[in-house]
Each structure stands twice: as structure tokens, then as C-alpha cells.
Design an enzyme around this catalytic site. Structure first.
Site, PDB file in Angstrom:
ATOM      1  N   GLY A  83       0.836  -1.201   0.000  1.00 53.40           N
ATOM      2  CA  GLY A  83       0.000   0.000   0.000  1.00 53.40           C
ATOM      3  C   GLY A  83       0.865   1.244   0.000  1.00 53.40           C
ATOM      4  O   GLY A  83       2.076   1.174   0.261  1.00 53.40           O
ATOM      5  N   GLN A  88       2.769   9.914   1.978  1.00 50.06           N
ATOM      6  CA  GLN A  88       4.118   9.337   2.094  1.00 50.06           C
ATOM      7  C   GLN A  88       5.053   9.816   0.988  1.00 50.06           C
ATOM      8  O   GLN A  88       6.264   9.680   1.103  1.00 50.06           O
ATOM      9  CB  GLN A  88       4.035   7.808   2.081  1.00 50.06           C
ATOM     10  N   CYS A 129       5.558  -0.374   7.556  1.00 50.61           N
ATOM     11  CA  CYS A 129       5.280   0.896   6.868  1.00 50.61           C
ATOM     12  C   CYS A 129       6.517   1.282   6.056  1.00 50.61           C
ATOM     13  O   CYS A 129       7.636   1.246   6.586  1.00 50.61           O
ATOM     14  CB  CYS A 129       4.958   1.982   7.897  1.00 50.61           C
ATOM     15  N   LEU A 130       6.285   1.680   4.819  1.00 50.94           N
ATOM     16  CA  LEU A 130       7.411   2.066   3.963  1.00 50.94           C
ATOM     17  C   LEU A 130       8.063   3.351   4.486  1.00 50.94           C
ATOM     18  O   LEU A 130       9.207   3.640   4.144  1.00 50.94           O
ATOM     19  CB  LEU A 130       6.936   2.245   2.524  1.00 50.94           C
ATOM     20  N   HIS A 171      -4.708   1.391   7.638  1.00 48.78           N
ATOM     21  CA  HIS A 171      -3.348   1.931   7.799  1.00 48.78           C
ATOM     22  C   HIS A 171      -3.146   3.130   6.848  1.00 48.78           C
ATOM     23  O   HIS A 171      -2.625   4.175   7.250  1.00 48.78           O
ATOM     24  CB  HIS A 171      -2.350   0.803   7.503  1.00 48.78           C
ATOM     25  N   GLU A 172      -3.578   2.965   5.589  1.00 47.90           N
ATOM     26  CA  GLU A 172      -3.368   4.049   4.600  1.00 47.90           C
ATOM     27  C   GLU A 172      -4.282   5.237   4.890  1.00 47.90           C
ATOM     28  O   GLU A 172      -3.881   6.389   4.704  1.00 47.90           O
ATOM     29  CB  GLU A 172      -3.601   3.530   3.174  1.00 47.90           C
ATOM     30  N   HIS A 175      -2.706   7.394   7.331  1.00 47.84           N
ATOM     31  CA  HIS A 175      -1.696   8.301   6.753  1.00 47.84           C
ATOM     32  C   HIS A 175      -2.361   9.595   6.280  1.00 47.84           C
ATOM     33  O   HIS A 175      -1.808  10.684   6.443  1.00 47.84           O
ATOM     34  CB  HIS A 175      -0.994   7.645   5.560  1.00 47.84           C
TER      35      HIS A 175
HETATM   36  O1  K1U Z   1       1.722   2.379   4.129  1.00 50.87           O
HETATM   37  C1  K1U Z   1       2.742   1.796   3.858  1.00 50.87           C
HETATM   38  O2  K1U Z   1       3.804   2.259   4.204  1.00 50.87           O
HETATM   39  C2  K1U Z   1       2.727   0.484   3.122  1.00 50.87           C
HETATM   40  C3  K1U Z   1       2.695  -0.697   4.044  1.00 50.87           C
HETATM   41  C4  K1U Z   1       1.274  -1.202   4.098  1.00 50.87           C
HETATM   42  C5  K1U Z   1       0.940  -2.141   5.199  1.00 50.87           C
HETATM   43  C6  K1U Z   1       1.623  -3.331   5.381  1.00 50.87           C
HETATM   44  C7  K1U Z   1       1.269  -4.185   6.388  1.00 50.87           C
HETATM   45  C8  K1U Z   1       0.224  -3.880   7.223  1.00 50.87           C
HETATM   46  C9  K1U Z   1      -0.428  -2.696   7.046  1.00 50.87           C
HETATM   47  C10 K1U Z   1      -0.085  -1.834   6.034  1.00 50.87           C
HETATM   48  C11 K1U Z   1       3.634  -1.750   3.475  1.00 50.87           C
HETATM   49  O3  K1U Z   1       3.473  -2.187   2.392  1.00 50.87           O
HETATM   50  S1  K1U Z   1       4.941  -2.277   4.483  1.00 50.87           S
HETATM   51  C12 K1U Z   1       5.767  -3.512   3.490  1.00 50.87           C
HETATM   52  C13 K1U Z   1       5.024  -4.806   3.397  1.00 50.87           C
HETATM   53  O4  K1U Z   1       4.059  -5.014   4.087  1.00 50.87           O
HETATM   54  C14 K1U Z   1       5.481  -5.819   2.421  1.00 50.87           C
HETATM   55  C15 K1U Z   1       6.709  -5.769   1.837  1.00 50.87           C
HETATM   56  C16 K1U Z   1       7.091  -6.745   0.935  1.00 50.87           C
HETATM   57  C17 K1U Z   1       6.258  -7.764   0.629  1.00 50.87           C
HETATM   58  C18 K1U Z   1       5.027  -7.846   1.216  1.00 50.87           C
HETATM   59  C19 K1U Z   1       4.636  -6.876   2.118  1.00 50.87           C
HETATM   60 ZN    ZN Z   2       2.487   3.247   6.185  1.00 44.67          ZN
END
Ligand code: K1U
Ligand code: ZN
Length: 205
Positions: A83, A88, A129-130, A171-172, A175
Site C-alpha cells: 500500500g 508518504q 510501513c514504507l 493503515h493508509e 496516513h
Molecule cells: O503504508 C505503507 O507504508 C505500506 C505498508 C502497508 C501495510 C503493510 C502491512 C500492514 C499494514 C499496512 C507496506 O506495504 S509495508 C511492506 C510490506 O508489508 C510488504 C513488503 C514486501 C512484501 C510484502 C509486504
Molecule cells: Zn504506512
């Protein structure tokens, strides 16, 4: 609302370089030389104060919006993540992209999303979270939600979300309200995460 299936159509190179071709080809979005190049956007990292900004609604459903959505999707896929909220990438408008599919070909785009309903049942899920790379922790949220939103053409839709999609959409949407998931953690964990992130940024400087 069905997610956008990622277009993986490949057009033979010979078509894109054929000479004296008709105008039909010039407009074909699948011809690599004619397809606008996607950009990867820089992701801002916690505790950057810009992550606290509340995003404003989108009012223009135009090519600029669709280009931004495409660049956000590209940024999310290449991170990789499931996501991304416009906040972000330092764009403070109510735009979210999500793809929780295994095959990474089911993109959900939410413009001006609103939470219509949340279940009374909660679930504890691990989140990342990225904007807080390397940090994962458990967060408790409603296990199912219904969201009303618009697509990038301004068409309204409603979507019932459960499982990872429900976690991700909440979560998004946080943000867009200027909230990062670490704010659900204990004050001690938040302090440790801020210290860790500041050290990371000092190393990168
Ligand atoms: O909002 C963001 O920063 C994105 C976030 C979304 C999220 C992940 C997990 C739970 C709630 C919200 C991410 O994508 S973090 C990275 C991640 O989950 C992932 C990375 C590589 C492969 C699969 C998943
Ligand atoms: Zn996030």
C-alpha cells in the site's frame, strides 16, 4: 469494485519501431516508445513532520491525478509494499493505492476514501510501513470495514474489506489523517523507533 488488473501485455518491439506507421499505433498505450514513463517517487520517513499533515480532498479528476496514481503504484510495487498513501510521497491529497494480491496484479485505487462502517470485532495484525523501514509490530484494528471512495475518473464505489485489505486500507487512511502506525505502540517503543530512525538518517546524511 473490482481491482485494476495490471496490464502485462507486451507489444513486439518491431511494432514500436515500424516506419511509416499509421496514426493508430502512435496512440497505442502498449507500444513502449509511446507509453509515458513511470516515475518512482521519494518516500518520506518517520519522524518527518510532513507525515503529520492532514490530506485535502481531490477536486480535479484529470490526467495529472491519473499520472500521480500510476507513479504511486509504481513506487509501491518497486519498494516493495502492499500500500501507499499520497502523504508518504509528500503529496497531501486523499489518494491511496493498495495491492495485497500474491500476483501483484490487483491494484485498488481510492480517491477521497471514507469509512462507512467498521466491525465491532477487532483483529491483531502485524503491520509495517514504507515510511518506517525495518519496523514491524502488532496493531489492533476492526477486522472488517466498508469504504466509500471514488476511482481516478471520479466514479463513486463502495468496497467491503476484510483480512489484509482491511488492515491495509485502515493503515493508509490513517496516513491521510497524519497518523503513522507507530502511534498505536507504547511510548517506550515510539521513543526507541524515533531513535533508531534518527540514527539511520544520520548514517545516510
Ligand atoms: O503504508 C505503507 O507504508 C505500506 C505498508 C502497508 C501495510 C503493510 C502491512 C500492514 C499494514 C499496512 C507496506 O506495504 S509495508 C511492506 C510490506 O508489508 C510488504 C513488503 C514486501 C512484501 C510484502 C509486504
Ligand atoms: Zn504506512
Amino acid at each position: 469494485m473490482a481491482p485494476y488488473r495490471r496490464d502485462v501485455t507486451r507489444v513486439p518491439v518491431s511494432r514500436s519501431v515500424s516506419r511509416g506507421n499509421d496514426e493508430k499505433d502512435a496512440d497505442h498505450p502498449n507500444i513502449p516508445s509511446r507509453r509515458p514513463r513511470l516515475s518512482q517517487l521519494a518516500i518520506i520517513e518517520y519522524p518527518d513532520p510532513r507525515l503529520k499533515r492532514v490530506a485535502r480532498p481531490v477536486t480535479a479528476f484529470d490526467e495529472r491525478l491519473r499520472r500521480l496514481v500510476a507513479d504511486m503504484a509504481e513506487t509501491m510495487y518497486s519498494a516493495p509494499g502492499v500500500g501507499l498513501a499520497a502523504t508518504q510521497v509528500d503529496v497531501h491529497e486523499r489518494i491511496i493505492v493498495i495491492d495485497v494480491s500474491e500476483t501483484k496484479d490487483a491494484l485498488h485505487v481510492f480517491i477521497n476514501p471514507e469509512l462507512l462502517w467498521a466491525s465491532e470485532e477487532f483483529a491483531l495484525c502485524e503491520e509495517g510501513c514504507l515510511s518506517v523501514p525495518g519496523v514491524y509490530d502488532m496493531v489492533r484494528r476492526p477486522s472488517r470495514v466498508r469504504v466509500r471512495s471514488m476511482d481516478p475518473h471520479g466514479r463513486p464505489f463502495e468496497l467491503d474489506c476484510e483480512g489484509t485489505l482491511a488492515v491495509c486500507v485502515q493503515h493508509e487512511m490513517d496516513h491521510l489523517e497524519g497518523r503513522v502506525f507507530v502511534e498505536y505502540l507504547s511510548p517506550l517503543k515510539q521513543t526507541r523507533i524515533r531513535t533508531r530512525m534518527r540514527k539511520r538518517h544520520a548514517r545516510q546524511a
